[in-house]
Enzyme design. Structure first.
Site, short mmCIF file in Angstrom:
data_model
loop_
_atom_site.label_atom_id
_atom_site.label_comp_id
_atom_site.label_asym_id
_atom_site.label_seq_id
_atom_site.Cartn_x
_atom_site.Cartn_y
_atom_site.Cartn_z
N THR A 164 0.86 -1.19 0.00
CA THR A 164 0.00 0.00 0.00
C THR A 164 0.89 1.23 0.00
O THR A 164 1.58 1.52 0.99
CB THR A 164 -0.91 0.02 1.24
N LYS A 239 -7.10 2.02 -3.03
CA LYS A 239 -6.71 1.40 -1.75
C LYS A 239 -6.69 2.45 -0.63
O LYS A 239 -7.15 2.19 0.50
CB LYS A 239 -5.34 0.74 -1.91
N LYS A 307 -0.11 5.24 8.50
CA LYS A 307 0.55 5.55 7.21
C LYS A 307 -0.50 5.74 6.11
O LYS A 307 -0.44 6.69 5.32
CB LYS A 307 1.52 4.41 6.88
N1 NDP Z 1 -1.57 -6.45 7.53
C1 NDP Z 1 -2.66 -6.16 6.82
O1 NDP Z 1 -3.78 -6.44 7.24
C2 NDP Z 1 -2.54 -5.50 5.49
C3 NDP Z 1 -1.43 -4.80 5.10
N2 NDP Z 1 -1.42 -4.20 3.86
C4 NDP Z 1 -0.26 -3.46 3.40
O2 NDP Z 1 0.68 -4.42 2.96
C5 NDP Z 1 2.00 -4.01 3.24
C6 NDP Z 1 2.68 -5.04 4.13
O3 NDP Z 1 1.91 -5.16 5.29
P1 NDP Z 1 2.25 -6.23 6.44
O4 NDP Z 1 2.67 -7.50 5.84
O5 NDP Z 1 1.12 -6.18 7.36
O6 NDP Z 1 3.48 -5.49 7.11
P2 NDP Z 1 4.69 -6.07 7.97
O7 NDP Z 1 5.13 -4.91 8.78
O8 NDP Z 1 4.32 -7.32 8.64
O9 NDP Z 1 5.78 -6.42 6.86
C7 NDP Z 1 6.47 -5.41 6.21
C8 NDP Z 1 7.45 -6.01 5.24
O10 NDP Z 1 8.22 -4.94 4.67
C9 NDP Z 1 9.61 -5.21 4.90
N3 NDP Z 1 10.34 -3.96 5.07
C10 NDP Z 1 10.04 -2.93 5.89
N4 NDP Z 1 10.94 -1.94 5.74
C11 NDP Z 1 11.84 -2.37 4.83
C12 NDP Z 1 12.98 -1.78 4.24
N5 NDP Z 1 13.40 -0.55 4.59
N6 NDP Z 1 13.66 -2.49 3.33
C13 NDP Z 1 13.24 -3.73 2.98
N7 NDP Z 1 12.15 -4.33 3.49
C14 NDP Z 1 11.45 -3.66 4.41
C15 NDP Z 1 9.64 -6.05 6.15
O11 NDP Z 1 10.87 -6.72 6.24
P3 NDP Z 1 11.42 -7.24 7.67
O12 NDP Z 1 10.76 -8.57 7.89
O13 NDP Z 1 12.87 -7.32 7.48
O14 NDP Z 1 11.02 -6.22 8.70
C16 NDP Z 1 8.46 -6.96 5.89
O15 NDP Z 1 8.79 -7.96 4.96
C17 NDP Z 1 1.87 -2.62 3.85
O16 NDP Z 1 1.99 -1.68 2.83
C18 NDP Z 1 0.47 -2.62 4.43
O17 NDP Z 1 -0.06 -1.33 4.52
C19 NDP Z 1 -2.46 -4.31 2.98
C20 NDP Z 1 -3.56 -5.01 3.32
C21 NDP Z 1 -3.72 -5.62 4.61
O1 SSN Z 2 -4.68 -2.47 4.51
C1 SSN Z 2 -5.24 -3.21 5.30
C2 SSN Z 2 -6.61 -3.60 5.08
C3 SSN Z 2 -7.16 -4.50 6.13
C4 SSN Z 2 -8.49 -5.01 5.70
O2 SSN Z 2 -8.93 -4.74 4.57
O3 SSN Z 2 -9.10 -5.73 6.51
#
Ligand code: NDP
Ligand code: SSN
Length: 361
Positions: A164, A239, A307
């Site tokens: 996102t 989104k 964010k």
């Molecule tokens: N969780 C949710 O319900 C949802 C999340 N999203 C979106 O999806 C994305 C991921 O979310 P989510 O999986 O929850 O987040 P997490 O915080 O669990 O994972 C983030 C990922 O990004 C990596 N990362 C962060 N900073 C860096 C960097 N500087 N360089 C390289 N890798 C980096 C992390 O690596 P490391 O493991 O090394 O920290 C990890 O793999 C976000 O944009 C979020 O807004 C969208 C829909 C639903």
């Molecule tokens: O970006 C996160 C979305 C979470 C959701 O749709 O439930």
């Protein structure tokens, strides 16, 4: 061009002739080969609850019936990326993974994934590379930075960014990918940890239509529906609008829970009342019972919700759209972050309100 909705078969599920008849009656645009998931009933639940895969489609879109036979890269194995990559592996895809923290690759390697030590190497060895990263900064760094995926891209390859991010970030990554002669699709998702595990995400895609069609079989492994929204930026914008609404809803729900308690009501009953009326939302039913118990098991980290509100406010600013409710909600999430709640679920925003009440008592 507005999308038309067509349902595609979910081969895991048996066809219920009753459900089929009901669907034909109520959903005339559902195609003949639609297979609804089995439904169950219980005294406390609606008698008929159908869940099925719906795909936003245009006439040319038949590709979801095809299998993707290329090699798939996956960058970013956090809460969302890990189960998504796992579902691709379980579906038989040839997957190469990378994550900044290498240990998160290990469970996937055990399932059969290969590992490469940089985004560049993953992209160089894959036909299509997905990225699921925290925020605009990490999405840009992993794509365009030193040893970034862009360096491994070339003609015949595709990059699908599921993170996102804001419109400008998506356009920037698109430009870098295009400069290598490769294709780009933005594909942020609606749906959280459980839908990611269950392959029930909703994809909001935009960018190269040919890449969209190529990866549709993969999106259909990971999700229950997909929308193709046209030019790069539209997926990111959609989104952010969705998550702006969600962040405000959660803040408002939090106020309601605390107010009900203060006036002597049982907040659990409030959650039940809300679940039966016009403002019912799966999110309230899912998170409400834990919030009442002050528990916030992380599905969507609060820092990411803040964010998204920040980015949505930027989007609104860019078109001079007034968004006072979202702005107020954003402030609340910022307060919650300052209390150390960044990595809790975003429903922990209620704690910021609790603290505010104590301040003013
Ligand atoms: N969780 C949710 O319900 C949802 C999340 N999203 C979106 O999806 C994305 C991921 O979310 P989510 O999986 O929850 O987040 P997490 O915080 O669990 O994972 C983030 C990922 O990004 C990596 N990362 C962060 N900073 C860096 C960097 N500087 N360089 C390289 N890798 C980096 C992390 O690596 P490391 O493991 O090394 O920290 C990890 O793999 C976000 O944009 C979020 O807004 C969208 C829909 C639903
Ligand atoms: O970006 C996160 C979305 C979470 C959701 O749709 O439930």
């Amino acid at each position: 061009m507005p999308s038309t909705l067509l349902a595609k078969p979910n081969i895991n599920n048996l066809l219920s002739s009753t459900a089929m008849a009901l669907c034909s009656a109520f959903c005339p645009r559902i195609s003949a080969n639609f297979r609804p998931k089995p439904f169950s009933s219980s005294p406390s639940k609606p008698l008929l609850s159908l869940s099925f895969k719906v795909f936003s489609s245009q006439a040319t879109d038949a590709s979801s019936q095809d299998k993707f036979s290329g090699r798939v890269g996956f960058l970013g194995l956090g809460i969302m990326g890990s189960p998504m990559a796992q579902n691709l592996i379980k579906a038989g895809c040839d997957v190469i993974v990378w994550n900044r923290t290498k240990s998160k690759c290990d469970p996937l390697i055990s399932l059969g994934a290969k590992y490469r030590s940089s985004p560049e190497e993953v992209a160089a060895n894959c036909d299509v590379t997905f990225a699921m990263l925290a925020d605009p900064e990490s999405a840009i760094d992993v794509a365009c930075g030193k040893n970034g995926a862009v360096r491994g891209m070339g003609p015949g390859k595709g990059y699908v960014d599921i993170s996102t991010v804001d419109v400008a970030t998506s356009k920037l990554i698109n430009e870098h990918i295009k400069a290598r002669g490769a294709l780009f699709l933005e594909a942020p998702v609606s749906g959280s940890k459980k839908p990611a595990e269950d392959g029930q995400l909703i994809f909001l895609t935009a960018g190269d239509r040919s890449l969209y069609e190529l990866v549709s079989p993969l999106l259909d492994i990971l999700g229950k529906s997909r929308f193709y929204l046209g030019e790069v930026g539209n997926g990111a914008a959609m989104k952010l609008v969705v998550n702006m609404i969600m962040g405000s809803m959660m803040a408002s729900f939090s106020e309601g829970i605390l107010l009900s308690k203060k006036v002597g009501l049982d907040p659990s009953v409030l959650v039940e009342v809300v679940s039966q009326g016009a403002i019912s939302a799966p999110m309230y039913s899912l998170k409400g019972p834990s919030m009442v118990k002050s528990q916030y098991p992380t599905a969507f980290p609060l820092k990411h919700q803040q964010k998204d509100l920040r980015l949505a406010l930027g989007l609104a600013e860019s078109v001079s759209q007034s968004t006072p409710i979202a702005a107020a909600a954003n402030e609340l999430y910022k307060v919650a972050k300052s209390y150390g709640l960044s990595d809790e679920d975003f429903s922990a925003v209620i704690e910021a309100l609790k603290a505010k009440s104590q301040d003013t008592a």
